[in-house]
Design a protein around this motif. Structure first.
Motif, PDB file in Angstrom:
ATOM      1  N   ASP A  84      43.935  17.283 -82.252  1.00 11.09           N
ATOM      2  CA  ASP A  84      42.697  17.799 -82.714  1.00 11.09           C
ATOM      3  C   ASP A  84      41.445  17.332 -82.311  1.00 11.09           C
ATOM      4  O   ASP A  84      41.319  16.465 -81.840  1.00 11.09           O
ATOM      5  N   LEU A  85      40.187  18.114 -82.342  1.00  9.72           N
ATOM      6  CA  LEU A  85      39.030  17.873 -82.122  1.00  9.72           C
ATOM      7  C   LEU A  85      37.961  18.958 -82.903  1.00  9.72           C
ATOM      8  O   LEU A  85      38.149  20.223 -82.834  1.00  9.72           O
ATOM      9  N   LEU A  86      37.004  18.189 -83.347  1.00  9.89           N
ATOM     10  CA  LEU A  86      36.076  19.009 -84.144  1.00  9.89           C
ATOM     11  C   LEU A  86      34.869  19.075 -83.149  1.00  9.89           C
ATOM     12  O   LEU A  86      34.342  17.960 -82.373  1.00  9.89           O
ATOM     13  N   VAL A  87      34.145  20.277 -83.038  1.00 14.38           N
ATOM     14  CA  VAL A  87      33.055  20.434 -82.093  1.00 14.38           C
ATOM     15  C   VAL A  87      31.913  21.022 -82.799  1.00 14.38           C
ATOM     16  O   VAL A  87      32.006  22.134 -83.547  1.00 14.38           O
ATOM     17  N   GLU A  88      30.815  20.380 -82.772  1.00 11.87           N
ATOM     18  CA  GLU A  88      29.386  20.619 -83.631  1.00 11.87           C
ATOM     19  C   GLU A  88      28.567  21.382 -82.557  1.00 11.87           C
ATOM     20  O   GLU A  88      28.511  20.796 -81.388  1.00 11.87           O
ATOM     21  N   VAL A  89      28.396  22.406 -82.892  1.00 10.71           N
ATOM     22  CA  VAL A  89      27.105  22.995 -82.124  1.00 10.71           C
ATOM     23  C   VAL A  89      25.794  22.897 -82.437  1.00 10.71           C
ATOM     24  O   VAL A  89      25.685  23.470 -83.684  1.00 10.71           O
ATOM     25  N   ASN A  90      25.147  22.472 -81.744  1.00  8.82           N
ATOM     26  CA  ASN A  90      23.378  22.017 -82.095  1.00  8.82           C
ATOM     27  C   ASN A  90      22.817  21.935 -81.278  1.00  8.82           C
ATOM     28  O   ASN A  90      22.535  20.816 -80.336  1.00  8.82           O
ATOM     29  N   SER A  91      21.918  22.880 -80.995  1.00 10.59           N
ATOM     30  CA  SER A  91      20.871  23.009 -80.101  1.00 10.59           C
ATOM     31  C   SER A  91      19.757  21.958 -79.784  1.00 10.59           C
ATOM     32  O   SER A  91      19.096  21.780 -79.000  1.00 10.59           O
ATOM     33  N   GLN A  92      19.928  21.177 -81.096  1.00 11.74           N
ATOM     34  CA  GLN A  92      18.818  19.830 -80.858  1.00 11.74           C
ATOM     35  C   GLN A  92      19.281  18.657 -80.556  1.00 11.74           C
ATOM     36  O   GLN A  92      18.492  17.680 -80.625  1.00 11.74           O
ATOM     37  N   LYS A  93      20.570  18.801 -80.462  1.00 13.48           N
ATOM     38  CA  LYS A  93      21.089  17.574 -79.833  1.00 13.48           C
ATOM     39  C   LYS A  93      21.757  17.764 -78.337  1.00 13.48           C
ATOM     40  O   LYS A  93      21.953  18.728 -77.992  1.00 13.48           O
ATOM     41  N   LYS A  94      21.740  16.475 -77.877  1.00 10.43           N
ATOM     42  CA  LYS A  94      22.358  16.540 -76.393  1.00 10.43           C
ATOM     43  C   LYS A  94      24.138  16.483 -76.346  1.00 10.43           C
ATOM     44  O   LYS A  94      24.430  16.104 -77.486  1.00 10.43           O
ATOM     45  N   LEU A  95      24.496  16.769 -75.500  1.00 12.06           N
ATOM     46  CA  LEU A  95      26.052  16.648 -75.401  1.00 12.06           C
ATOM     47  C   LEU A  95      26.588  15.240 -75.582  1.00 12.06           C
ATOM     48  O   LEU A  95      26.108  14.280 -74.958  1.00 12.06           O
ATOM     49  N   THR A  96      27.346  15.104 -76.717  1.00  9.52           N
ATOM     50  CA  THR A  96      27.780  13.864 -77.026  1.00  9.52           C
ATOM     51  C   THR A  96      29.382  13.648 -77.180  1.00  9.52           C
ATOM     52  O   THR A  96      29.739  14.658 -77.928  1.00  9.52           O
ATOM     53  N   PHE A  97      30.005  12.706 -76.970  1.00 13.52           N
ATOM     54  CA  PHE A  97      31.541  12.700 -76.855  1.00 13.52           C
ATOM     55  C   PHE A  97      31.803  11.353 -77.771  1.00 13.52           C
ATOM     56  O   PHE A  97      31.495  10.422 -77.538  1.00 13.52           O
ATOM     57  N   ASN A  98      32.637  11.742 -78.936  1.00 10.70           N
ATOM     58  CA  ASN A  98      33.049  10.881 -79.675  1.00 10.70           C
ATOM     59  C   ASN A  98      34.619  10.616 -79.908  1.00 10.70           C
ATOM     60  O   ASN A  98      35.149  11.301 -78.851  1.00 10.70           O
ATOM     61  N   TYR A  99      35.141   9.990 -80.580  1.00 14.35           N
ATOM     62  CA  TYR A  99      36.589   9.577 -80.535  1.00 14.35           C
ATOM     63  C   TYR A  99      37.381  11.079 -80.812  1.00 14.35           C
ATOM     64  O   TYR A  99      38.196  11.483 -80.240  1.00 14.35           O
ATOM     65  N   THR A 100      37.107  11.437 -81.965  1.00 11.07           N
ATOM     66  CA  THR A 100      37.766  13.022 -82.140  1.00 11.07           C
ATOM     67  C   THR A 100      37.011  14.144 -82.609  1.00 11.07           C
ATOM     68  O   THR A 100      37.246  15.065 -83.180  1.00 11.07           O
ATOM     69  N   SER A 101      35.696  14.021 -81.882  1.00 14.85           N
ATOM     70  CA  SER A 101      34.792  15.102 -82.038  1.00 14.85           C
ATOM     71  C   SER A 101      33.729  14.966 -80.881  1.00 14.85           C
ATOM     72  O   SER A 101      33.743  14.111 -80.048  1.00 14.85           O
ATOM     73  N   LEU A 102      33.078  16.289 -81.081  1.00 17.19           N
ATOM     74  CA  LEU A 102      32.266  16.429 -79.803  1.00 17.19           C
ATOM     75  C   LEU A 102      31.087  17.330 -80.311  1.00 17.19           C
ATOM     76  O   LEU A 102      31.067  18.148 -81.385  1.00 17.19           O
ATOM     77  N   ILE A 103      29.721  16.855 -79.650  1.00 11.22           N
ATOM     78  CA  ILE A 103      28.673  17.733 -79.956  1.00 11.22           C
ATOM     79  C   ILE A 103      28.110  18.559 -78.705  1.00 11.22           C
ATOM     80  O   ILE A 103      27.991  17.767 -77.688  1.00 11.22           O
ATOM     81  N   VAL A 104      27.850  19.689 -78.751  1.00  9.22           N
ATOM     82  CA  VAL A 104      27.281  20.482 -77.684  1.00  9.22           C
ATOM     83  C   VAL A 104      26.206  21.119 -78.096  1.00  9.22           C
ATOM     84  O   VAL A 104      25.975  21.735 -79.302  1.00  9.22           O
ATOM     85  N   PRO A 105      25.008  21.188 -77.148  1.00  2.00           N
ATOM     86  CA  PRO A 105      23.876  22.048 -77.396  1.00  2.00           C
ATOM     87  C   PRO A 105      24.069  23.553 -77.509  1.00  2.00           C
ATOM     88  O   PRO A 105      23.334  24.270 -77.872  1.00  2.00           O
TER      89      PRO A 105
END
Length: 263
Positions: A84-105
């Protein structure tokens, strides 16, 4: 927020047959994979090494699709292998990798595919790691028996069956080693390249692959040893058979002379 879920459902999926029966035009398709961009922000990725990846599908949709996929599967997987992987889309944040989640701009079809592919590779690795552990454990048991008793107490037929099963598992893993390659699209975009590299580190793809490769080498060495033992055992057995036949022939010759001279 995108919810990515990858399932290992079989050792192989016939992509060509699946495409012919599935309603929907693929965004990308080869003999090895098919990627769909569906309605309402949903995505579907099916890979021939037995993995299916969903983005934002309901439980019912996933169950129905997996049930449909099983019509095109070879050697279904009995255990539950899932990533499983949760992907947060947020143009105000930079590309960030966590244990089970991910933030993409930013997100697009190519980025989604890279994310889904890495998730698929991770669950495939988990499956191969389990298979590798099983065959390595089997070879260890024989090695321990050899150390304690000086021989392997197993019939030639059962030993050959074990060797055959081990070779099949090993070949299945080797046949799909290409799954750990990055898609060509990552070389065309700096953002996709960073995304792919970060995901591979997050899932520990390269380290797990090297560990699996080492495990397979150990298994290969053990298989060669057991094969030699089997050949030596059979050679010894044949030698005793030949000795027995020669002994019988000598006895026949002796008795023939004794009884012949009596006449």
């Amino acid at each position: 927020m995108l919810k990515v879920e990858a399932f290992q459902v079989a050792e192989q999926i016939n992509i060509k047959s699946f495409r012919a029966e599935f309603t929907g035009e693929p965004y990308l398709a080869t003999n090895y994979e098919v990627f769909y961009v569906l309605e309402h922000g949903k995505y579907l990725y099916v890979l021939n090494y037995g993995v299916v990846v969903f983005v934002d599908h309901s439980e019912i949709e996933k169950s129905d699709l997996i049930r449909f996929l099983k019509n095109f599967c070879e050697r279904p997987v009995r255990e539950d292998f899932k990533e499983d992987l949760l992907v947060e889309v947020n143009s105000q944040k930079k590309l960030t990798f966590n244990y089970t989640s991910l933030i993409v701009p930013e997100i697009n079809e190519h980025a989604v595919r890279v994310i889904m592919l890495n998730t698929a590779q991770s669950v495939a690795l988990e499956t191969y790691e389990s298979l590798g552990d099983d065959i390595l454990e089997g070879t260890k048991r024989f090695a321990e028996e050899l150390e304690k008793a000086g021989k392997v107490k197993i019939s030639p037929k059962n030993l050959l069956r074990f060797i055959g099963r081990t070779i099949n598992v090993k070949n299945s893993i080797i046949d799909n080693l290409y799954v750990f390659n990055s898609p060509d699209v990552v070389w065309e975009s700096e953002y996709l390249s960073k995304l792919d590299h970060g995901l591979r580190e997050m899932f520990d793809i390269n380290t797990r692959f090297r560990a699996l490769d080492y495990e397979l080498r150990v298994v290969q060495d053990n298989l060669e040893l057991f094969t030699d033992l089997l050949q030596n055992r059979e050679s010894t057995r044949l030698e005793w058979i030949v000795i027995g036949l020669i002994f019988v022939e000598v006895l026949n010759l002796i008795f023939g002379k004794i009884f012949g001279s009596g006449h």
